[in-house]
Design a protein around this motif. Structure first.
Motif, PDB file in Angstrom:
ATOM      1  N   GLU A  36       0.812  -1.214   0.000  1.00 25.19           N
ATOM      2  CA  GLU A  36       0.000   0.000   0.000  1.00 25.19           C
ATOM      3  C   GLU A  36       0.850   1.270   0.000  1.00 25.19           C
ATOM      4  O   GLU A  36       0.329   2.364   0.212  1.00 25.19           O
ATOM      5  CB  GLU A  36      -0.934   0.006   1.218  1.00 25.19           C
ATOM      6  N   CYS A  37       2.155   1.139  -0.222  1.00 21.04           N
ATOM      7  CA  CYS A  37       3.076   2.281  -0.291  1.00 21.04           C
ATOM      8  C   CYS A  37       3.194   3.005   1.055  1.00 21.04           C
ATOM      9  O   CYS A  37       3.448   4.205   1.106  1.00 21.04           O
ATOM     10  CB  CYS A  37       2.670   3.273  -1.389  1.00 21.04           C
ATOM     11  N   GLU A  38       3.004   2.295   2.133  1.00 15.94           N
ATOM     12  CA  GLU A  38       3.220   2.859   3.468  1.00 15.94           C
ATOM     13  C   GLU A  38       4.591   2.385   3.960  1.00 15.94           C
ATOM     14  O   GLU A  38       4.713   1.639   4.932  1.00 15.94           O
ATOM     15  CB  GLU A  38       2.096   2.426   4.412  1.00 15.94           C
ATOM     16  N   HIS A  39       5.632   2.831   3.265  1.00 14.62           N
ATOM     17  CA  HIS A  39       6.983   2.366   3.547  1.00 14.62           C
ATOM     18  C   HIS A  39       7.566   3.078   4.754  1.00 14.62           C
ATOM     19  O   HIS A  39       7.163   4.193   5.103  1.00 14.62           O
ATOM     20  CB  HIS A  39       7.907   2.628   2.344  1.00 14.62           C
ATOM     21  N   ARG A  40       8.552   2.435   5.358  1.00 18.05           N
ATOM     22  CA  ARG A  40       9.334   3.109   6.395  1.00 18.05           C
ATOM     23  C   ARG A  40      10.113   4.250   5.754  1.00 18.05           C
ATOM     24  O   ARG A  40      10.675   4.106   4.663  1.00 18.05           O
ATOM     25  CB  ARG A  40      10.299   2.127   7.054  1.00 18.05           C
TER      26      ARG A  40
END
Length: 458
Positions: A36-40
């Protein structure tokens, strides 16, 4: 202190599976976030984090989504094929369509590719028939017998009831079904379970199927391990890419605009003796000095080539590790021949065929639970290979010269079993009409050639 529940009692299974489900959901949450492109955010020195936080949020390029979608996008069930006489394949396809599994199966494949597992649940319907629903891997878990791998011993379905705010679960054993509920626990606390009574149902009622009612859709399982995410080997590379992009953007922010220098100028000072910046440098400003010895120049702009090459190298690593065609990730297709494209996609096609062997098992178990024997309705997949119509027709024409039956050619063309049956019926009807016309012309009454002939006959 309360005594622990007896081994293999409903409460023992409930607590054991609830703990395992929570642990697995927590471990696989990172794969869902990266899809979901919720990267660190990339690591930076503490003093640099706040000024560059806006750039960090812009530095996420989501290759994880491309890797998963390139794989799942070519998983499509096109029908069922029976090996025995009867209409078992038609029954299986009707059941599939009635339960909207064209889309439902895609949801199950997607979650399995992201988290490693997903499920299809089979529920008997009052009055006859079955309902099949895709189930999320954070809500369902199955336990298999340690002495008989592949034989399900128990399953738990867990969810939060938004209407009541209660945490609910249903435990499925081969012979019984037990339902529980509890107030939603705080983080780190264990639920305080109580029986969940349902009007018209006996608590601990009979399992009508006589089996665990789930088919497990497992992505690349191993002998002693459950399915694994397609992103397991990608996250580290994705972090490298994000760090490279963040460094490049900070370089652009600070050094992409060439710095200016000047010599031979008298620097003015203010009333406090502090030097005053002599020029307001900008792209739309001109630097003017009256001193004849003044000289102006600029430093070289920052070279971003190294960042771009580093990112491209990381993208190639993702392509190699996941068997994703490089042009899917790089977005560059320059003078590529059909043979080159086919060779680039060979790894992805092989991976899809390999993964489908295990997906077949879960789908076939689901259909068996719904009363369709796997020997009577085999899963038929749409071909994952993309070829032009000209290439495909040419190959089929050559196969037909070898005596390959037309039904096989239609299947190679990509027709579903339902389309093949319809085409066969249309062909038989056309042949029947043609034969009827020929027989009528040969043996039926013939009209007189002309009026004279008719008169003679009279």
């Amino acid at each position: 202190m309360p005594q622990p529940p007896a081994v293999q009692s409903p409460e023992w299974w409930r607590d054991r599976l609830y703990k395992q489900l929570c642990e697995r959901s927590k471990a696989t949450e990172i794969f869902d976030q990266y899809y979901e492109c919720e990267h660190r955010l990339p690591h930076l020195h503490e003093k640099a984090r706040e000024p560059f936080r806006r750039l960090l949020r812009m530095s996420r390029a989501n290759y994880c989504e491309l890797v998963v979608d390139a794989f799942v996008g070519r998983l499509e069930v096109s029908g069922f094929q029976s090996d025995v006489e009867g209409d078992a394949d038609e029954q299986a396809w009707a059941l599939w369509q009635d339960n909207n599994l064209d889309g439902g199966s895609q949801l199950a494949f997607l979650e399995a590719a992201i988290r490693g597992n997903s499920y299809l649940m089979v529920s008997p319907v009052k009055g006859g028939g079955y309902r099949i629903t895709p189930e999320h891997p954070t809500q369902v878990i199955i336990a298999y017998r340690p002495d008989a791998p592949g034989e399900a011993a128990a399953a738990l379905k867990l969810w939060i009831d938004d209407w009541t705010g209660l945490l609910c679960c249903t435990l499925y054993l081969p012979d019984k079904i037990y339902k529980f509920q509890a107030p939603e626990p705080r983080s780190g606390e264990s639920p305080r379970w109580t029986r969940r009574e349902v009007a018209g149902e006996q608590w601990g009622g009979k399992n009508a199927l006589g089996q665990i009612p789930f088919g497990e859709i497992a992505n690349r399982p191993r002998m002693l391990k459950a399915g694994a995410s397609e992103l397991q080997s990608v996250i580290g590379i994705q972090d490298r890419i994000n760090k490279t992009i963040a460094d490049r953007m900070m370089t652009q922010e600070a050094a992409a605009f060439p710095g200016k220098w000047a010599t031979g100028l008298e620097i003015p000072v203010d009333d406090n003796g502090q030097e005053i910046e002599p020029f307001n440098v900008a792209v739309n400003k001109i630097l003017i000095a009256e001193d004849a010895s003044a000289k102006f120049g600029q430093f070289a702009a920052a070279d971003l080539t190294g960042y771009l090459k580093a990112k491209e190298a990381d993208v190639h690593d993702i392509a190699a590790i996941t068997s994703t065609p490089p042009h899917y990730l790089l977005g560059s297709m320059v003078n590529l021949s059909a043979e080159a494209l086919k060779a680039a996609e060979a790894g992805l096609i092989h991976k899809i065929y390999q993964r489908r062997r295990f997906l077949d098992e879960g789908l076939e178990r689901t259909m068996r639970l719904a009363g369709i024997a796997s020997s009577q309705a085999r899963i038929v997949w749409k071909s994952p290979e993309w070829r032009t119509e000209g290439e495909l027709v040419d190959a089929l024409v050559k196969m037909s010269t070898l005596g390959v039956p037309r039904e096989v050619l239609w299947e190679r063309w990509g027709a579903t079993p339902q389309e093949i049956e319809r085409w066969r019926q249309l062909g038989e009807d056309s042949l029947q009409r043609a034969l009827s016309g020929d027989l009528a012309a040969e043996y039926g009454p013939k009209p007189p050639a002309d009026a004279a002939t008719a008169a003679v006959g009279a």
